[in-house]
Design a protein around this motif. Structure first.
Motif, short mmCIF file in Angstrom:
data_model
loop_
_atom_site.label_atom_id
_atom_site.label_comp_id
_atom_site.label_asym_id
_atom_site.label_seq_id
_atom_site.Cartn_x
_atom_site.Cartn_y
_atom_site.Cartn_z
N CYS A 153 37.05 -0.80 9.65
CA CYS A 153 35.90 -0.84 10.34
C CYS A 153 35.33 0.43 10.74
CB CYS A 153 36.18 -1.65 11.43
SG CYS A 153 34.40 -1.81 12.39
N HIS A 154 34.02 0.85 10.29
CA HIS A 154 33.65 2.08 10.41
C HIS A 154 33.26 2.40 11.79
CE1 HIS A 154 29.54 1.10 10.96
NE2 HIS A 154 29.73 -0.18 10.31
N VAL A 155 33.00 1.27 12.57
CA VAL A 155 32.61 1.29 13.89
C VAL A 155 33.92 1.96 14.73
CG1 VAL A 155 31.67 -0.01 16.08
CG2 VAL A 155 31.09 -0.61 13.59
N PHE A 165 33.76 -1.65 21.36
CA PHE A 165 33.79 -2.79 20.09
C PHE A 165 35.43 -3.19 19.99
CE2 PHE A 165 33.62 -3.83 15.44
CZ PHE A 165 33.27 -5.21 15.60
N PRO A 168 36.96 -6.17 14.01
CA PRO A 168 37.05 -7.58 13.45
C PRO A 168 38.16 -8.68 13.85
CG PRO A 168 37.37 -5.69 11.79
CD PRO A 168 36.80 -5.11 13.19
N CYS A 200 28.58 -4.30 15.13
CA CYS A 200 28.85 -4.82 13.80
C CYS A 200 27.53 -4.89 12.92
CB CYS A 200 29.75 -6.00 13.80
SG CYS A 200 29.72 -6.84 12.35
N ASN A 201 27.76 -4.30 11.89
CA ASN A 201 26.39 -4.37 11.23
C ASN A 201 26.70 -4.88 9.81
OD1 ASN A 201 27.59 -2.07 10.24
ND2 ASN A 201 26.16 -0.64 10.59
N ILE A 202 27.52 -6.02 9.84
CA ILE A 202 28.10 -6.86 8.65
C ILE A 202 28.20 -6.31 7.32
CG2 ILE A 202 27.23 -9.31 7.89
CD1 ILE A 202 25.43 -9.46 10.25
N THR A 203 28.91 -5.00 7.34
CA THR A 203 29.19 -4.39 6.03
C THR A 203 30.02 -5.15 5.27
OG1 THR A 203 30.94 -3.24 7.12
CG2 THR A 203 28.62 -2.04 7.03
N ARG A 204 30.93 -6.02 5.78
CA ARG A 204 31.95 -6.90 5.30
C ARG A 204 33.16 -6.25 4.57
NH1 ARG A 204 27.06 -9.47 4.05
NH2 ARG A 204 27.12 -11.66 4.89
N CYS A 205 33.26 -4.80 4.97
CA CYS A 205 34.55 -4.15 4.59
C CYS A 205 35.84 -4.72 5.15
CB CYS A 205 34.37 -2.78 5.09
SG CYS A 205 32.78 -2.06 4.79
N CYS A 206 35.71 -5.28 6.37
CA CYS A 206 36.97 -6.04 6.86
C CYS A 206 37.33 -7.13 6.06
CB CYS A 206 36.54 -6.37 8.50
SG CYS A 206 35.04 -7.36 8.57
N THR A 217 33.65 -12.03 8.47
CA THR A 217 32.25 -11.67 8.66
C THR A 217 31.59 -13.02 8.66
OG1 THR A 217 32.74 -9.95 7.01
CG2 THR A 217 30.56 -9.73 8.52
N ILE A 221 32.39 -13.71 12.59
CA ILE A 221 31.54 -12.37 13.26
C ILE A 221 29.98 -13.02 13.37
CG2 ILE A 221 30.30 -10.38 13.48
CD1 ILE A 221 33.21 -9.29 12.55
S1 SF4 Z 1 31.55 -6.13 8.96
FE1 SF4 Z 1 33.56 -5.90 9.48
S2 SF4 Z 1 33.97 -3.70 9.06
FE2 SF4 Z 1 31.75 -3.98 8.91
S3 SF4 Z 1 30.93 -3.24 10.93
FE3 SF4 Z 1 31.50 -5.49 11.19
S4 SF4 Z 1 33.60 -5.65 11.86
FE4 SF4 Z 1 33.32 -3.65 11.17
#
Ligand code: SF4
Ligand code: SF4
Ligand code: FES
Length: 255
Positions: A153-155, A165, A168, A200-206, A217, A221
């Motif tokens: 998670c980049h955050v 924060f 995830p 969280c900007n919903i990048t879905r990397c998690c 996500t 989330i």
């Molecule tokens: S989608 Fe997941 S990885 Fe991306 S910012 Fe939100 S919690 Fe972090």
């Protein structure tokens, strides 16, 4: 047996570097097997954390060729025949030694979350919930706390004030509690103001790295973000609450 080249990060909190090892690899081996061979044969003091060797304890998470993986579930035959396998500790957490990081920050986040608070029992003296509600929260309970979602998670990676924060893993713990119809606690003000849902900007990397295939996500989330919007910004809900006189909490408590 074939010889394979491994690059393993060695060091501690004061610094370190990659060291190369050539190791015999046999059929059916996983990366954790090879690390154990290296440890037994040439690097007795190599630190690696593991417990179950079955993908269920979440202890052996490391970065393999730049991606977070469970070392015990990463098969050697998933690499090309001449590929070098680079193993390093999770980047987001402080290093203790070699492949072992200090993940205690995560347990502190867990403690900040209000636990399950059961609703009063029904007239028949029972707690009841629909199967679809059971299924929904069951997904979130599959988490093995490998913290690989926290790692990517980049955050959490980029921000110094990480307590803004919870990440995830704990957003899905919150989702599991908030979506449980038998739970009587309200955590929405804290989700917005203390646990940092807005970061969280919903990048879905998690979601992409979760070994339990939890749809972190979309199923966890985003519905929590929607509940925050309902509470604070939905004009129809705001008018409805004004007309009915129904009070909801908007100020967070200290957590
Ligand atoms: S989608 Fe997941 S990885 Fe991306 S910012 Fe939100 S919690 Fe972090
Ligand atoms: S949600 Fe998935 S990736 Fe995150 S800690 Fe749990 S099992 Fe690991
Ligand atoms: S050793 Fe338990 S998940 Fe890998």
């Amino acid at each position: 047996m074939t010889k394979r080249k491994f690059r393993i990060w060695r060091g501690d909190a004061n610094g370190g570097d990659f060291q190369e090892y050539m190791q015999d690899v046999g059929e059916g081996m996983v990366v954790l097997d090879v690390i154990h061979r290296i440890q037994a044969d040439v690097a007795n003091d190599l630190a690696v954390r593991w417990n179950c060797k079955a993908g269920k304890c979440g202890s052996c998470s490391v970065e393999i060729n730049g991606k977070p993986k469970l070392a015990c579930m990463t098969r050697m035959n998933s690499f090309g025949p001449d590929e070098t396998i680079t193993v390093q500790p999770l980047k987001t957490f402080p290093i203790i030694k070699d492949l072992v990081t200090d993940v205690s920050w995560n347990y502190k986040q867990n403690k900040r979350i209000a636990p399950f608070k059961p609703k009063p029992k029904g007239a028949d003296g029972q707690h009841r919930m629909y199967q679809e509600d059971v299924d929904r929260v069951q997904e979130f309970r599959k988490c093995i706390e490998c913290f690989m979602c926290q790692d990517v998670c980049h955050v959490l990676r980029d921000r110094e004030g990480k307590n803004d924060f919870v990440g995830p893993r704990f957003m899905i713990r919150l989702a599991g509690l908030e979506m449980n119809p038998l739970d009587d606690a309200d955590r929405i003000p804290e989700i917005r103001h203390k646990y940092g849902s807005g970061f969280c900007n919903i990048t879905r990397c998690c979601t992409e790295v979760c070994p339990e295939h939890i749809n972190i996500t979309d199923n966890g989330i985003i519905p929590l973000k929607e509940r925050v919007v309902d509470r604070y910004f939905d004009p129809i809900k705001l008018i409805g609450r004004k007309l009915s006189g129904k009070k909801v909490r908007t100020e967070p408590q200290d957590v």
